[in-house]
Design a protein around this motif. Sequence first.
Motif, mmCIF file in Angstrom:
data_model
loop_
_atom_site.group_PDB
_atom_site.id
_atom_site.type_symbol
_atom_site.label_atom_id
_atom_site.label_comp_id
_atom_site.label_asym_id
_atom_site.label_seq_id
_atom_site.Cartn_x
_atom_site.Cartn_y
_atom_site.Cartn_z
ATOM 1 N N UNK A 22 35.276 34.096 50.183
ATOM 2 C CA UNK A 22 34.221 34.757 49.869
ATOM 3 C C UNK A 22 34.305 35.862 48.523
ATOM 4 N N UNK A 23 33.842 35.343 47.555
ATOM 5 C CA UNK A 23 34.253 35.737 46.095
ATOM 6 C C UNK A 23 32.673 35.884 45.428
ATOM 7 N N UNK A 24 32.706 36.714 44.347
ATOM 8 C CA UNK A 24 31.509 37.100 43.534
ATOM 9 C C UNK A 24 30.698 35.730 42.932
ATOM 10 N N UNK A 25 31.377 35.257 42.318
ATOM 11 C CA UNK A 25 31.011 34.082 41.350
ATOM 12 C C UNK A 25 31.918 33.029 41.021
ATOM 13 N N UNK A 26 31.962 31.858 41.596
ATOM 14 C CA UNK A 26 32.901 30.755 41.202
ATOM 15 C C UNK A 26 32.696 30.372 39.603
ATOM 16 N N UNK A 33 36.768 30.006 34.873
ATOM 17 C CA UNK A 33 37.385 29.710 33.463
ATOM 18 C C UNK A 33 37.865 30.922 32.833
ATOM 19 N N UNK A 34 37.235 31.998 32.792
ATOM 20 C CA UNK A 34 37.806 33.344 32.323
ATOM 21 C C UNK A 34 38.833 33.903 33.122
ATOM 22 N N UNK A 35 38.879 33.795 34.623
ATOM 23 C CA UNK A 35 39.994 34.372 35.340
ATOM 24 C C UNK A 35 41.233 33.240 35.209
ATOM 25 N N UNK A 36 41.023 31.995 34.816
ATOM 26 C CA UNK A 36 42.249 31.190 34.882
ATOM 27 C C UNK A 36 42.939 31.610 33.401
ATOM 28 N N UNK A 37 42.137 31.892 32.269
ATOM 29 C CA UNK A 37 42.621 32.181 31.015
ATOM 30 C C UNK A 37 43.615 33.315 31.310
ATOM 31 N N UNK A 51 45.159 39.655 37.900
ATOM 32 C CA UNK A 51 45.956 38.362 37.152
ATOM 33 C C UNK A 51 47.213 38.113 37.705
ATOM 34 N N UNK A 52 47.867 39.294 37.504
ATOM 35 C CA UNK A 52 49.290 39.424 38.307
ATOM 36 C C UNK A 52 49.513 39.049 39.670
ATOM 37 N N UNK A 66 39.555 36.218 41.052
ATOM 38 C CA UNK A 66 39.245 35.698 42.478
ATOM 39 C C UNK A 66 38.608 34.237 42.310
ATOM 40 N N UNK A 67 37.937 34.146 41.471
ATOM 41 C CA UNK A 67 37.021 32.941 41.436
ATOM 42 C C UNK A 67 38.077 31.849 40.885
ATOM 43 N N UNK A 68 39.197 31.977 40.116
ATOM 44 C CA UNK A 68 39.746 30.975 39.435
ATOM 45 C C UNK A 68 40.937 30.582 40.763
#
Length: 416
Positions: free
Chosen positions: A3-7, A11-15, A53-54, A84-86
């Motif tokens: 349950x996250x905000x927006x999958x 891309x940004x999260x992974x970076x 991220x950590x 959360x999305x990544x």
Amino acid sequence: MADIKDIKLAKHGKERILWAEQDMPVLGLIKGQFADKKPFKGLNMGLCLHVTAETANLARTLKEGGANVYLCASNPLSTQDDVAASLTKDFGIDVYAIKGEDSGTYYKHIESILSHEPNVTLDDGADLISVIHKKHKKLIKSIKASMEETTTGVIRLRSMEAAGELKIPVIAVNDADAKHLFDNRYGTGQSTIDGIIRATDMLLAGKNFVVMGYGWCGKGLASRARGIGSNVIVTEIDPVKALEAVMDGFRVMKGTDAAKIGDIFCTVTGDINVIDAEHFENMKDGSIVSNSGHFDVEINIKKLKKMAKKVRIVKDFVEEYTLEDGKRIYLLAEGRLINLASAHGHPASVMDMSFSVQALSAEFAVLGKTMSPGVYNVPKEIDERIASLKLKSMDIEIDTLTKEQINYLKSWQEGT
Ligand code: ADE
């Protein structure tokens, strides 16, 4: 199901996760070892941590060790939705966390973690353990151990233990030297200043900056506030810590006196109502109040609301309270931890150490002897191993004792 905000934020999260990973070399080494050894093979691990991220890199490390990892937030405002999305999309880790979630959703997400019947839990503030003991006692028997990340959580757990209520063995990760001496001090110091600047965009040089509490977090914050040019005032209730602050070169006074001259206030005590009505009454027009302690209890916001004739949101993370006499007080981030609410929390390099303690303590708990319920210290070898690896990653070599020196330290005959 996560349950996250927006999958689409993945891309940004992974970076950001991969960027943080570069500054977490010790955790990276542990991840490599876990990949070979698989210490958590088949275990369900429930994590209630700040979703950053950590933390993503810790979750990946545990997964590499063979665990099924489930993650929820340990604070409603600290989640990084892109991370959360990544984690969900790119790394196969179920996350239940949305930045700004209300209290009902926050606890619903804790329930989601518990629906996976964890065998090991990791907490930051002891909410997961607390819900298990209050509502899900039947889960206790399948939980091998828990880790606790923060000072506030360890205090809660020690009270549970003293009351005879703690039914799970918990390792006090916070109390390891490799954790609190670095994360609480340098991490909180930098990230709190970062949070206050991001929320206010203000110059801190020349401001009277009041640090309320002189534990490890307070020490770090006071030192960083001084570094940026603020005139730092410390308030304390412990005479030893107060004296330490004096000798560290800070002005120390009562909170109500500091209230009269402070421009920016930040609480880091772990206790309630540290800023209360008598402080608000004494404050100057335009005072800024914030908190970097774990819970949003350190500023008496209810009282502030009662004292205000008008409340309005000025901008993200800044709320203006106008009192009866027209004086304005600005509350940052709803009194929640400013370093994670308006900034990104502690930098990766310091979380490298904290999360290495988490990972190795979890391995110790799972592979070592069965522990009975209680609060345990992190084994000294783990502390030393992490500090040594960190130094190595920084290309720093240190000396070792000679045989002669070891013998000297062991003997009592030699004196003057
Ligand atoms: N606590 C403080 N900073 C943090 C971070 N960056 N990640 C996880 N927990 C934290």
